[in-house]
Design an enzyme around this catalytic site. Structure first.
Site, PDB file in Angstrom:
ATOM      1  N   GLY A  48       0.870  -1.177   0.000  1.00  0.00           N
ATOM      2  CA  GLY A  48       0.000   0.000   0.000  1.00  0.00           C
ATOM      3  C   GLY A  48       0.906   1.227   0.000  1.00  0.00           C
ATOM      4  CB  ALA A  49       0.981   4.217  -2.205  1.00  0.00           C
ATOM      5  NE  ARG A  90       5.605  -3.318  -4.460  1.00  0.00           N
ATOM      6  CZ  ARG A  90       4.287  -3.484  -4.264  1.00  0.00           C
ATOM      7  NH1 ARG A  90       3.757  -3.297  -3.066  1.00  0.00           N
ATOM      8  NH2 ARG A  90       3.507  -3.840  -5.267  1.00  0.00           N
ATOM      9  CD  GLN A 197      -3.005  -6.942  -3.350  1.00  0.00           C
ATOM     10  OE1 GLN A 197      -3.690  -7.619  -4.113  1.00  0.00           O
ATOM     11  NE2 GLN A 197      -1.845  -6.436  -3.715  1.00  0.00           N
ATOM     12  CG  ASP A 238       0.044   2.106  -5.915  1.00  0.00           C
ATOM     13  OD1 ASP A 238      -1.099   1.712  -6.201  1.00  0.00           O
ATOM     14  OD2 ASP A 238       0.713   1.681  -4.960  1.00  0.00           O
ATOM     15  CG  ASN A 248      -5.077   1.914  -7.453  1.00  0.00           C
ATOM     16  OD1 ASN A 248      -4.360   1.975  -6.462  1.00  0.00           O
ATOM     17  ND2 ASN A 248      -6.274   1.346  -7.404  1.00  0.00           N
ATOM     18  CE  LYS A 249      -2.073  -4.162  -6.504  1.00  0.00           C
ATOM     19  NZ  LYS A 249      -0.658  -4.544  -6.840  1.00  0.00           N
TER      20      LYS A 249
END
Ligand code: MRU
Length: 346
Positions: A48-49, A90, A197, A238, A248-249
């Protein structure tokens, strides 16, 4: 509201909830040095950012402690090298680089001080970054609650809750706020393949607080959107480019495109630290590619033939045209994004 500590720094150690083990097991991973922190971020023990930003900041506190007895020159060389390694653990969530940069600024500002004083200054800054994250999320939640209608069914993707932040969450913080303000909301959570998630973390978090949640396979979302079963979609981010394009995801882009087709409002919730003012558009965002095993295995059990070729990007970019608004701690940014995001710099 039950509280959990996703990230806790005490007695010169960093303690993280091991998110790989949820929901079966609530266990804690202890980081004794900055290499443990790099491992925890890479392996997604913490993810998670905003959460990886705060974790990265404490990684530098641990590095300073580890190298405190070296000569001043060696000490600075080693923590700068650690900053580089932590920042690269990351590549997509800009909050990590943002937090590392804040810590590097503290190192620079204190370069004439003793190693001990630098350590103290880094610890104080990491504490501030941690505290700010919680306050930021509460503020995002208050602004975000304004766009949630009473009795709404809200679709969300991945995990943007307490587990993805220091506490409360971003998109999930808005959902919490709407629930606790008595709006009688329901949540639809995408399972979020491949790492699940949504299934493992979001469903768990919401159930802890008895917030009504229904878990769906990702591929069910388009049908629900088409059939008018979703009032609003709220996701996290993100990295947001200066023109509003949002990484994002993986799976977020698909949701945004279908939401656009069926006129369902699609909101991104994120702190200002997720905006990368240095990049113009989403094409400049580095998208992390993760291990094939995340796709070929579930919980360590192979589900695909050995040797199959896999493509596993962890994020996608949603073009700004698909985004109804970006909910931040300073308010909701509406299109035109280039103009309204650049205003934030003033
Ligand atoms: O790969 P992950 O689990 O770190 O990805 C997380 C997401 O994509 C979240 O939506 C994003 O970081 C926002 S968290 C408040």
């Amino acid at each position: 509201m039950p509280s959990i500590n996703t990230i806790e720094f005490k007695n010169e150690r960093l303690y993280l909830i091991d998110q790989r083990k949820l929901p079966e097991e609530l266990s804690i991973f202890e980081c004794q040095n900055y290499k443990d922190v790099v491992f925890a971020i890479k392996e997604m023990i913490v993810r998670g950012a905003p959460a990886i930003g705060v974790t990265g900041a404490y990684g530098l506190v641990l590095a300073a402690k580890e190298f405190i007895n070296l000569s001043k020159e060696e000490f600075f060389r080693k923590i700068k090298e650690s900053a580089q390694i932590i920042g690269n653990s990351r590549p997509t969530a800009v909050n990590l680089m943002w937090a590392v940069k804040r810590m590097e600024d503290i190192i620079e500002k204190n370069k004439s001080k003793s190693n001990e004083e630098v350590y103290e200054a880094l610890l104080a800054e990491a504490n501030i970054i941690e505290k700010e994250d919680l306050e930021t999320n509460k503020s995002i939640a208050r602004f975000g609650n304004e766009i949630v209608p009473k009795n709404a069914t809200i679709l969300t993707h991945c995990n943007t809750g307490t587990l993805a932040t220091v506490g409360y969450g971003t998109a999930l913080g808005i959902i919490r706020e709407a629930h606790y303000s008595g709006k009688n909301i329901k949540v639809i959570a995408d399972e979020t393949r491949p790492r699940l998630q949504g299934a493992k973390l979001t469903a768990w978090e919401l159930m802890q607080e008895k917030i009504p949640v229904t878990l769906i396979p990702d591929s069910v979302a388009p049908v629900l959107i088409r059939d008018g079963k979703i009032d609003v979609i709220i996701v996290g981010a993100d990295r947001i480019a200066s023109n509003g394009d949002t990484a994002n995801k993986i799976g977020t882009y698909m949701l945004s495109q279908i939401a656009k087709d069926f006129n369902v409002p699609f909101y991104v919730a994120a702190p200002l630290s997720t905006i990368d003012f240095d990049i113009k558009c989403g094409e400049q965002i580095v998208i992390e590619e993760r291990d094939a095993e995340e796709v070929t295995h579930i919980n360590g059990v192979r589900i695909a033939p050995e040797g199959v070729k896999v493509y596993n990007p962890a994020f996608d970019v949603t073009p700004h045209e698909n985004i109804t608004g970006i909910i931040t701690e300073k308010g909701i940014i509406k299109p035109p994004y280039v103009k309204n995001i650049s205003r934030l710099l003033k």
